[in-house]
Motif scaffolding. Structure first.
Motif, PDB file in Angstrom:
ATOM      1  N   ILE A  45      69.805  37.695 147.687  1.00  0.00           N
ATOM      2  CA  ILE A  45      68.503  37.695 147.020  1.00  0.00           C
ATOM      3  C   ILE A  45      67.810  39.019 147.346  1.00  0.00           C
ATOM      4  CG2 ILE A  45      66.252  36.568 146.922  1.00  0.00           C
ATOM      5  CD1 ILE A  45      67.631  33.958 147.572  1.00  0.00           C
ATOM      6  N   VAL A  46      67.290  39.651 146.332  1.00  0.00           N
ATOM      7  CA  VAL A  46      66.661  40.958 146.518  1.00  0.00           C
ATOM      8  C   VAL A  46      65.184  40.765 146.859  1.00  0.00           C
ATOM      9  CG1 VAL A  46      66.207  43.197 145.476  1.00  0.00           C
ATOM     10  CG2 VAL A  46      68.261  41.912 144.813  1.00  0.00           C
ATOM     11  N   TYR A  47      64.762  41.459 147.910  1.00  0.00           N
ATOM     12  CA  TYR A  47      63.373  41.301 148.366  1.00  0.00           C
ATOM     13  C   TYR A  47      63.028  42.448 149.317  1.00  0.00           C
ATOM     14  CZ  TYR A  47      59.713  39.848 151.596  1.00  0.00           C
ATOM     15  OH  TYR A  47      58.589  39.832 152.381  1.00  0.00           O
ATOM     16  N   SER A  48      61.758  42.841 149.302  1.00  0.00           N
ATOM     17  CA  SER A  48      61.275  43.788 150.305  1.00  0.00           C
ATOM     18  C   SER A  48      59.909  43.353 150.818  1.00  0.00           C
ATOM     19  CB  SER A  48      61.150  45.194 149.710  1.00  0.00           C
ATOM     20  OG  SER A  48      60.521  46.042 150.651  1.00  0.00           O
ATOM     21  N   ALA A  49      59.727  43.467 152.124  1.00  0.00           N
ATOM     22  CA  ALA A  49      58.405  43.188 152.708  1.00  0.00           C
ATOM     23  C   ALA A  49      57.369  44.185 152.184  1.00  0.00           C
ATOM     24  CB  ALA A  49      58.493  43.265 154.233  1.00  0.00           C
ATOM     25  N   ARG A  50      57.848  45.299 151.639  1.00  0.00           N
ATOM     26  CA  ARG A  50      56.908  46.314 151.140  1.00  0.00           C
ATOM     27  C   ARG A  50      56.296  45.943 149.775  1.00  0.00           C
ATOM     28  NH1 ARG A  50      59.990  51.740 151.342  1.00  0.00           N
ATOM     29  NH2 ARG A  50      61.838  50.405 151.216  1.00  0.00           N
ATOM     30  N   TYR A  51      56.651  44.769 149.238  1.00  0.00           N
ATOM     31  CA  TYR A  51      55.964  44.288 148.024  1.00  0.00           C
ATOM     32  C   TYR A  51      54.554  43.801 148.354  1.00  0.00           C
ATOM     33  CZ  TYR A  51      60.618  44.118 145.828  1.00  0.00           C
ATOM     34  OH  TYR A  51      61.852  44.408 145.326  1.00  0.00           O
ATOM     35  N   HIS A  52      54.306  43.600 149.623  1.00  0.00           N
ATOM     36  CA  HIS A  52      52.948  43.191 150.039  1.00  0.00           C
ATOM     37  C   HIS A  52      52.067  44.440 150.040  1.00  0.00           C
ATOM     38  CE1 HIS A  52      50.258  40.982 153.192  1.00  0.00           C
ATOM     39  NE2 HIS A  52      49.646  41.224 152.056  1.00  0.00           N
ATOM     40  N   ILE A  53      51.592  44.782 148.842  1.00  0.00           N
ATOM     41  CA  ILE A  53      50.871  46.033 148.621  1.00  0.00           C
ATOM     42  C   ILE A  53      49.373  45.764 148.754  1.00  0.00           C
ATOM     43  CG2 ILE A  53      50.464  47.875 146.932  1.00  0.00           C
ATOM     44  CD1 ILE A  53      53.095  46.713 145.520  1.00  0.00           C
ATOM     45  N   ASP A  54      48.674  46.691 149.401  1.00  0.00           N
ATOM     46  CA  ASP A  54      47.228  46.521 149.565  1.00  0.00           C
ATOM     47  C   ASP A  54      46.514  46.929 148.276  1.00  0.00           C
ATOM     48  OD1 ASP A  54      44.636  46.316 150.317  1.00  0.00           O
ATOM     49  OD2 ASP A  54      44.686  47.968 151.781  1.00  0.00           O
ATOM     50  N   ILE A  55      46.008  45.940 147.529  1.00  0.00           N
ATOM     51  CA  ILE A  55      45.230  46.241 146.314  1.00  0.00           C
ATOM     52  C   ILE A  55      43.801  45.719 146.458  1.00  0.00           C
ATOM     53  CG2 ILE A  55      47.196  46.381 144.735  1.00  0.00           C
ATOM     54  CD1 ILE A  55      46.626  43.483 143.883  1.00  0.00           C
ATOM     55  N   GLY A  56      43.399  45.483 147.714  1.00  0.00           N
ATOM     56  CA  GLY A  56      42.045  45.013 147.971  1.00  0.00           C
ATOM     57  C   GLY A  56      41.875  43.562 147.553  1.00  0.00           C
ATOM     58  N   LEU A  57      40.627  43.146 147.425  1.00  0.00           N
ATOM     59  CA  LEU A  57      40.336  41.771 147.004  1.00  0.00           C
ATOM     60  C   LEU A  57      40.709  41.643 145.527  1.00  0.00           C
ATOM     61  CD1 LEU A  57      39.127  39.225 148.269  1.00  0.00           C
ATOM     62  CD2 LEU A  57      36.912  39.923 147.325  1.00  0.00           C
ATOM     63  N   HIS A  58      41.648  40.758 145.212  1.00  0.00           N
ATOM     64  CA  HIS A  58      42.216  40.749 143.853  1.00  0.00           C
ATOM     65  C   HIS A  58      42.774  39.362 143.559  1.00  0.00           C
ATOM     66  CE1 HIS A  58      44.444  42.232 140.358  1.00  0.00           C
ATOM     67  NE2 HIS A  58      43.902  43.428 140.522  1.00  0.00           N
ATOM     68  N   VAL A  59      42.765  38.976 142.293  1.00  0.00           N
ATOM     69  CA  VAL A  59      43.318  37.673 141.911  1.00  0.00           C
ATOM     70  C   VAL A  59      44.846  37.665 142.041  1.00  0.00           C
ATOM     71  CG1 VAL A  59      43.545  38.225 139.439  1.00  0.00           C
ATOM     72  CG2 VAL A  59      43.157  35.847 140.142  1.00  0.00           C
ATOM     73  N   PHE A  60      45.448  38.844 142.048  1.00  0.00           N
ATOM     74  CA  PHE A  60      46.907  38.978 142.165  1.00  0.00           C
ATOM     75  C   PHE A  60      47.272  38.965 143.657  1.00  0.00           C
ATOM     76  CE2 PHE A  60      50.514  42.311 141.304  1.00  0.00           C
ATOM     77  CZ  PHE A  60      51.459  41.424 141.765  1.00  0.00           C
ATOM     78  N   PRO A  61      47.888  37.881 144.136  1.00  0.00           N
ATOM     79  CA  PRO A  61      48.186  37.794 145.571  1.00  0.00           C
ATOM     80  C   PRO A  61      49.517  38.479 145.898  1.00  0.00           C
ATOM     81  CG  PRO A  61      48.793  35.736 144.484  1.00  0.00           C
ATOM     82  CD  PRO A  61      48.363  36.685 143.407  1.00  0.00           C
ATOM     83  N   THR A  62      49.447  39.745 146.306  1.00  0.00           N
ATOM     84  CA  THR A  62      50.704  40.475 146.554  1.00  0.00           C
ATOM     85  C   THR A  62      51.426  39.972 147.809  1.00  0.00           C
ATOM     86  OG1 THR A  62      49.580  42.230 147.772  1.00  0.00           O
ATOM     87  CG2 THR A  62      49.916  42.589 145.397  1.00  0.00           C
ATOM     88  N   ASP A  63      50.782  39.120 148.583  1.00  0.00           N
ATOM     89  CA  ASP A  63      51.518  38.558 149.725  1.00  0.00           C
ATOM     90  C   ASP A  63      52.320  37.317 149.330  1.00  0.00           C
ATOM     91  OD1 ASP A  63      49.249  36.979 149.443  1.00  0.00           O
ATOM     92  OD2 ASP A  63      49.197  36.461 151.572  1.00  0.00           O
ATOM     93  N   LYS A  64      52.313  36.948 148.040  1.00  0.00           N
ATOM     94  CA  LYS A  64      53.105  35.770 147.645  1.00  0.00           C
ATOM     95  C   LYS A  64      54.603  36.021 147.845  1.00  0.00           C
ATOM     96  CE  LYS A  64      53.907  36.508 142.642  1.00  0.00           C
ATOM     97  NZ  LYS A  64      53.790  35.931 141.295  1.00  0.00           N
ATOM     98  N   TYR A  65      55.027  37.265 147.704  1.00  0.00           N
ATOM     99  CA  TYR A  65      56.454  37.577 147.830  1.00  0.00           C
ATOM    100  C   TYR A  65      56.942  37.280 149.248  1.00  0.00           C
ATOM    101  CZ  TYR A  65      55.134  39.988 143.565  1.00  0.00           C
ATOM    102  OH  TYR A  65      54.626  40.276 142.329  1.00  0.00           O
ATOM    103  N   ARG A  66      56.162  37.758 150.216  1.00  0.00           N
ATOM    104  CA  ARG A  66      56.503  37.493 151.621  1.00  0.00           C
ATOM    105  C   ARG A  66      56.480  36.000 151.908  1.00  0.00           C
ATOM    106  NH1 ARG A  66      53.514  36.212 155.638  1.00  0.00           N
ATOM    107  NH2 ARG A  66      51.561  36.753 154.594  1.00  0.00           N
ATOM    108  N   ARG A  67      55.486  35.322 151.361  1.00  0.00           N
ATOM    109  CA  ARG A  67      55.371  33.882 151.605  1.00  0.00           C
ATOM    110  C   ARG A  67      56.545  33.107 151.008  1.00  0.00           C
ATOM    111  NH1 ARG A  67      49.829  31.537 152.262  1.00  0.00           N
ATOM    112  NH2 ARG A  67      48.391  33.198 152.793  1.00  0.00           N
ATOM    113  N   VAL A  68      57.003  33.516 149.822  1.00  0.00           N
ATOM    114  CA  VAL A  68      58.160  32.842 149.220  1.00  0.00           C
ATOM    115  C   VAL A  68      59.399  33.100 150.083  1.00  0.00           C
ATOM    116  CG1 VAL A  68      59.702  32.774 147.210  1.00  0.00           C
ATOM    117  CG2 VAL A  68      57.226  32.953 146.876  1.00  0.00           C
ATOM    118  N   HIS A  69      59.576  34.338 150.497  1.00  0.00           N
ATOM    119  CA  HIS A  69      60.685  34.700 151.387  1.00  0.00           C
ATOM    120  C   HIS A  69      60.664  33.847 152.650  1.00  0.00           C
ATOM    121  CE1 HIS A  69      61.893  37.125 154.944  1.00  0.00           C
ATOM    122  NE2 HIS A  69      62.965  37.389 154.230  1.00  0.00           N
ATOM    123  N   ASP A  70      59.493  33.765 153.281  1.00  0.00           N
ATOM    124  CA  ASP A  70      59.375  33.020 154.537  1.00  0.00           C
ATOM    125  C   ASP A  70      59.638  31.534 154.324  1.00  0.00           C
ATOM    126  OD1 ASP A  70      58.724  35.445 155.606  1.00  0.00           O
ATOM    127  OD2 ASP A  70      56.624  34.972 156.043  1.00  0.00           O
TER     128      ASP A  70
END
Ligand SMILES: [Zn+2]
Length: 316
Positions: free
Chosen positions: A2-27
């Motif tokens: 499965i392809v994944y990078s922890a670096r998808y958790h990108i800082d875009i400030g307060l936003h409706v797009f939760p970029t930490d969802k990728y890490r959470r799915v991985h975990d």
């Protein structure tokens, strides 16, 4: 693999797009024993040359230099930073890596993934060739601009790379709640690529360029109507006889999504995934799964929906 990078958790400030969802799915995939840490492979960034297979030189230059106008940023709905550009460039590389895994001659289950491996001879028979990317699905990006949280169109870039390696027919099954406007536009006059989008009609984007098959559903359609429409559409997609299918498994048709209004349940979304996987598997067609959108009020719901998609994909 499965392809994944922890670096998808990108800082875009307060936003409706939760970029930490990728890490959470991985975990969560690891915590629930669906996957082991060794099942994941880190992508490299897509090259600027690969991005130029889809995007214009002017647009890429603007992204690289940060010379984005206020209107560009407003349309993209993301702040510009070098980290944002590099994070999304990496995410395009992730979809590309998953496409290579899915279309490689050997089964991804029997060999270590190598994103640099040559693309497959599509004639080689492999049961259920599969590439999963915990990211991607940036279907609102056009050749000359980004919009709707999508700076690059990862699936379009991967399709262009596969074409360069000789694949003739590709299908895109886009079940994000929003129409795949950038993707439809990019492949509008390319009969080799079948673009199927099933989405909420009265939702962003306002302008929906015509794809090969578009199904715009009414608000609050719920599970049964949605699944019946999907079941009716998939034979038309597979009649294109694709040599690779890309599936955008958006979590945003979910009933508690902030940006979607189709009101599907989690069980309905799992049934949706199963319909797609069964249709593609029965033709032994290489399949690339990407996550696309998901903006549930509770991020745990978005994570659970994406995790279920991966579970169903791996069920085989
Ligand atoms: Zn969406």
């Amino acid at each position: 693999m499965i392809v994944y990078s922890a670096r998808y958790h990108i800082d875009i400030g307060l936003h409706v797009f939760p970029t930490d969802k990728y890490r959470r799915v991985h975990d969560r995939l690891i915590a629930t024993d669906v996957c082991r840490p060794s099942d994941f492979v880190e992508p490299g960034p897509a090259s600027w040359d690969d991005l130029a297979l889809v995007h214009t030189a002017d647009y890429l230059a603007k992204l690289r230099s940060g010379a984005m106008a206020i209107e560009d940023i407003a349309q993209l709905e993301l702040p510009w930073s070098a980290e944002v550009v590099e994070g999304f460039r990496l995410m395009v590389g992730g979809t590309l890596a998953a496409a290579v895994i899915a279309t490689s001659q050997e089964s991804p289950l029997t060999r270590p993934a190598n994103p640099q491996a040559p693309i497959a001879n599509p004639q080689a028979p492999i049961p259920n060739p599969l590439g999963i990317h915990l990211g991607g699905g940036l279907h609102h990006a056009f050749p000359n601009h980004g919009e709707g949280f999508c700076p690059f169109n990862d699936v379009a870039v991967a399709v262009r790379v596969l074409q360069r390696h000789g694949l003739e027919r590709v299908a895109i099954v886009d079940l994000d709640v929003h129409h795949g406007n950038g993707t439809a536009f990019i492949f509008e006059s390319d009969p080799r690529v079948f673009t199927f989008s099933m989405h909420q009609q009265h939702n962003y984007p306002m302008w929906k360029p015509r794809g090969s098959l578009d199904i715009g559903l009414a608000d609050g359609t719920h599970d049964a109507t949605y699944l019946a429409a999907l079941e009716g559409a998939l034979p038309e997609v597979m009649a294109h006889r694709p040599e690779c299918v890309f599936y955008l498994a958006g979590a945003d048709p979910y009933e508690d999504d902030q940006l979607g209004g189709l009101r599907l349940s989690k069980d309905g979304l799992r049934a949706r995934d199963r319909l797609v996987f069964d249709a593609v598997r029965s033709a032994s067609t290489p399949l690339v799964v990407v996550l696309a959108g998901g903006y549930a009020r509770r991020i745990e719901d978005t994570v659970a929906i994406h995790t279920a998609t991966v579970e169903e994909a791996l069920r085989g």
